[in-house]
Design an enzyme around this catalytic site. Sequence first.
Site, PDB file in Angstrom:
ATOM      1  N   LYS A 196       1.006  -1.121   0.057  1.00 37.03           N
ATOM      2  CA  LYS A 196       0.187   0.061   0.058  1.00 37.03           C
ATOM      3  C   LYS A 196       1.016   1.077   0.002  1.00 37.03           C
ATOM      4  CE  LYS A 196      -1.882   2.979   2.678  1.00 37.03           C
ATOM      5  NZ  LYS A 196      -1.907   4.006   1.705  1.00 37.03           N
ATOM      6  N   GLY A 234       6.590   4.596   8.527  1.00 39.41           N
ATOM      7  CA  GLY A 234       5.801   5.663   8.594  1.00 39.41           C
ATOM      8  C   GLY A 234       5.924   6.450   9.824  1.00 39.41           C
ATOM      9  N   THR A 273       1.374   6.353  13.812  1.00 34.47           N
ATOM     10  CA  THR A 273       0.574   5.088  13.153  1.00 34.47           C
ATOM     11  C   THR A 273       1.189   3.633  13.454  1.00 34.47           C
ATOM     12  OG1 THR A 273       0.811   6.941  11.350  1.00 34.47           O
ATOM     13  CG2 THR A 273      -0.201   4.783  10.351  1.00 34.47           C
ATOM     14  N   GLY A 274       2.611   3.790  13.817  1.00 36.92           N
ATOM     15  CA  GLY A 274       3.142   2.509  14.138  1.00 36.92           C
ATOM     16  C   GLY A 274       2.625   1.737  15.265  1.00 36.92           C
ATOM     17  N   GLU A 292       9.232   0.612  11.017  1.00 35.05           N
ATOM     18  CA  GLU A 292      10.408   1.637  10.780  1.00 35.05           C
ATOM     19  C   GLU A 292       9.813   2.984  10.891  1.00 35.05           C
ATOM     20  OE1 GLU A 292      13.594   0.816  10.123  1.00 35.05           O
ATOM     21  OE2 GLU A 292      13.889  -1.047   9.511  1.00 35.05           O
ATOM     22  N   CYS A 326      13.662   9.882   6.989  1.00 37.27           N
ATOM     23  CA  CYS A 326      13.716   9.651   8.598  1.00 37.27           C
ATOM     24  C   CYS A 326      15.224   9.573   9.023  1.00 37.27           C
ATOM     25  CB  CYS A 326      13.295   8.052   8.484  1.00 37.27           C
ATOM     26  SG  CYS A 326      14.319   6.958   7.343  1.00 37.27           S
ATOM     27  N   GLU A 332      10.012  15.213  16.015  1.00 35.01           N
ATOM     28  CA  GLU A 332      10.552  14.976  14.878  1.00 35.01           C
ATOM     29  C   GLU A 332       9.994  16.172  13.955  1.00 35.01           C
ATOM     30  OE1 GLU A 332       9.037  11.948  12.319  1.00 35.01           O
ATOM     31  OE2 GLU A 332      10.837  11.690  11.291  1.00 35.01           O
TER      32      GLU A 332
HETATM   33  P1  NAD Z   1       2.269   8.045   7.937  1.00 34.31           P
HETATM   34  O1  NAD Z   1       2.192   7.002   9.215  1.00 34.31           O
HETATM   35  O2  NAD Z   1       1.201   9.025   7.950  1.00 34.31           O
HETATM   36  O3  NAD Z   1       1.686   7.073   6.764  1.00 34.31           O
HETATM   37  C1  NAD Z   1       2.711   6.068   6.149  1.00 34.31           C
HETATM   38  C2  NAD Z   1       1.932   4.919   5.585  1.00 34.31           C
HETATM   39  O4  NAD Z   1       0.817   4.445   6.416  1.00 34.31           O
HETATM   40  C3  NAD Z   1       1.031   5.692   4.506  1.00 34.31           C
HETATM   41  O5  NAD Z   1       1.036   4.525   3.351  1.00 34.31           O
HETATM   42  C4  NAD Z   1      -0.399   5.579   4.922  1.00 34.31           C
HETATM   43  O6  NAD Z   1      -1.588   5.828   4.352  1.00 34.31           O
HETATM   44  C5  NAD Z   1      -0.451   4.608   6.042  1.00 34.31           C
HETATM   45  N1  NAD Z   1      -1.475   4.693   7.107  1.00 34.31           N
HETATM   46  C6  NAD Z   1      -1.841   5.873   7.884  1.00 34.31           C
HETATM   47  N2  NAD Z   1      -2.445   5.390   8.587  1.00 34.31           N
HETATM   48  C7  NAD Z   1      -2.897   4.007   8.797  1.00 34.31           C
HETATM   49  C8  NAD Z   1      -3.377   3.053   9.501  1.00 34.31           C
HETATM   50  N3  NAD Z   1      -4.250   3.398  10.528  1.00 34.31           N
HETATM   51  N4  NAD Z   1      -3.362   1.886   9.238  1.00 34.31           N
HETATM   52  C9  NAD Z   1      -2.373   1.297   8.245  1.00 34.31           C
HETATM   53  N5  NAD Z   1      -1.725   2.214   7.532  1.00 34.31           N
HETATM   54  C10 NAD Z   1      -1.771   3.507   7.725  1.00 34.31           C
HETATM   55  O7  NAD Z   1       3.847   8.439   7.645  1.00 34.31           O
HETATM   56  P2  NAD Z   1       4.087   9.651   6.588  1.00 34.31           P
HETATM   57  O8  NAD Z   1       3.684  11.079   7.051  1.00 34.31           O
HETATM   58  O9  NAD Z   1       3.549   9.084   5.144  1.00 34.31           O
HETATM   59  O10 NAD Z   1       5.662   9.495   6.380  1.00 34.31           O
HETATM   60  C11 NAD Z   1       6.734  10.276   7.446  1.00 34.31           C
HETATM   61  C12 NAD Z   1       7.077   9.524   8.629  1.00 34.31           C
HETATM   62  O11 NAD Z   1       7.766   8.194   8.235  1.00 34.31           O
HETATM   63  C13 NAD Z   1       8.125  10.182   9.261  1.00 34.31           C
HETATM   64  O12 NAD Z   1       8.047  10.030  10.846  1.00 34.31           O
HETATM   65  C14 NAD Z   1       9.481   9.176   9.069  1.00 34.31           C
HETATM   66  O13 NAD Z   1      10.446   9.800  10.008  1.00 34.31           O
HETATM   67  C15 NAD Z   1       8.983   8.048   8.858  1.00 34.31           C
HETATM   68  N6  NAD Z   1       9.811   7.384   7.921  1.00 34.31           N
HETATM   69  C16 NAD Z   1      10.600   6.532   8.720  1.00 34.31           C
HETATM   70  C17 NAD Z   1      11.536   5.560   7.998  1.00 34.31           C
HETATM   71  C18 NAD Z   1      12.385   4.410   8.702  1.00 34.31           C
HETATM   72  O14 NAD Z   1      12.980   3.615   8.006  1.00 34.31           O
HETATM   73  N7  NAD Z   1      12.357   4.547  10.158  1.00 34.31           N
HETATM   74  C19 NAD Z   1      11.708   5.894   6.752  1.00 34.31           C
HETATM   75  C20 NAD Z   1      11.048   6.668   5.991  1.00 34.31           C
HETATM   76  C21 NAD Z   1      10.099   7.481   6.733  1.00 34.31           C
END
Ligand code: NAD
Length: 478
Positions: A169, A222, A226-227, A244, A278, A379
């Site tokens: 997704k 993400g 959300t995690g 992650e 990230c 962050e």
């Molecule tokens: P986000 O958590 O908003 O979304 C990430 C993904 O999760 C998207 O596809 C979104 O549609 C989906 N999502 C949202 N709510 C969900 C739910 N309830 N259930 C399942 N899926 C859901 O994150 P973002 O704003 O897209 O990304 C930025 C974040 O990602 C930052 O915090 C960044 O640090 C982190 N990030 C971490 C790494 C790593 O390797 N640790 C790498 C890149 C980005």
Amino acid sequence: MTFKQFINGEFVASSGGEEYEVTNPANGKVVDRVVRGNVEDARAAIDFASDALKREKMSKTNISRILQLVSELIRNHETDLATLMTLEQGKTLAESRGEIRFFAHTMEYYAGLKARGSQVQISDPTKLAVVEKEPVGVVGAIVPWNNPILLMGAKVAASLAAGNATVVKPASTTPLSTLKSMELFKDAGLPKGLLNVVTGSGPTVGEELVRNRKTRKVSFTGETVTGKRIMELASAELKRVTLELGGSNPLIVCDDADLDAAVSATLNGRFRNAGQGCMCVKRTYVFRDIAPRFVSKLKEKAMAIKVGDGMKSDTTMGPVHSKSQRSKVEQQVNETVSGGATLLLGGKEPEDSDLSAGSFYMPTLVTDVSGDSKLVAEECFGPALPIITVSGLEEAIEGANSSIYGLGASIWTKDLGNAKKAASELEAGTVLVNSLYGAGGWEIEVPMGGYKQSGLGREYGIEGLESYTETKTVIFGS
Ligand code: NAD
């Protein structure tokens, strides 16, 4: 043209018939339309993935060969894929090219890697024990918008190489390059159903990937919040998760550092991809004696960053991905400055009227920052850097470790003692000493992941491959 989902080897519309527009962060214009997937589409994709795995038990496709072929096809399509990513995500074309090369390298790397079991002599000499690594099953891979292809590629390559089927997704705002890349997997002969992409929102499609009983593992990248939601949902069935999550990577500059190298690392680390990585540098701790020289060199270089449309060849920093993302950064900067910090550079949108329709934000430097300010405690996913002056290494490490995050950290010093102390005391999944991550921002050959609230488990490297397996012990009697 409308981009379609990739389910069971075909590009298909949404069962609900819905579509939406993907817009360019540089000018707000429509890049293309894409179908909006829903829970039924996710279920269908998971069912097809599950069926594909059953077929694989008989056919045993040579996945390594296919990944190798995909890698070659990606290299041949670098310009198309990179252009599409710049249009939907905003980063510069050079950055997108770097990401596509990393994608190709990832496929090649996992094409050559196998999860290895072992044979173990147990205490009963008449018996033989074998430890096997088996595929986990159907994997849900949920990807954010900041590095849409690189992050998707790492999940898909490791998952496929370990023998799984995967349903991806992508983020709602960056599905196009991911869908385009599916043509390459199809052309390389990947059996239908082993890889699927369902578009749509997190709370619908994303949550279905976590809740559905047929997915055995979820790999999520993400935000930390959300995690946590995903971990909560996955706990219902003790589903395997790799998380992650967010990071607030500190960079420490000691008084004996190569100052020019430290300035370049800070600049690149903070402003690449408009600060939306990230692994970006998100806090800088500088020894007091050298702080004035460091800050003045950094400011001079940051002023030379050319903000603009990522498609233009002279642009060195593109827009922030969306207006809402820009508002978050703006608010963090404004609250930090109103709390007593000094705005040294930026802190505003560009004055160039050609950029007014985009979500641009100028490179921003803030000094005299306290540890509890927004820019330090949260962050910051955008081009703003807090600079904190410290009396020495103890104070720098204490400040660095004060965060809830623990993804990465770096130190610039010529003193081996300082380097060893930092490497052992910094609470982070990756510590860089006098070093900057590769052009894509990561290195695929080594594990990557977070301490504390930056995540759970590791991706990349052999550890990443093994995270997509189950371990089975088989004991043979005599
Ligand atoms: P986000 O958590 O908003 O979304 C990430 C993904 O999760 C998207 O596809 C979104 O549609 C989906 N999502 C949202 N709510 C969900 C739910 N309830 N259930 C399942 N899926 C859901 O994150 P973002 O704003 O897209 O990304 C930025 C974040 O990602 C930052 O915090 C960044 O640090 C982190 N990030 C971490 C790494 C790593 O390797 N640790 C790498 C890149 C980005």
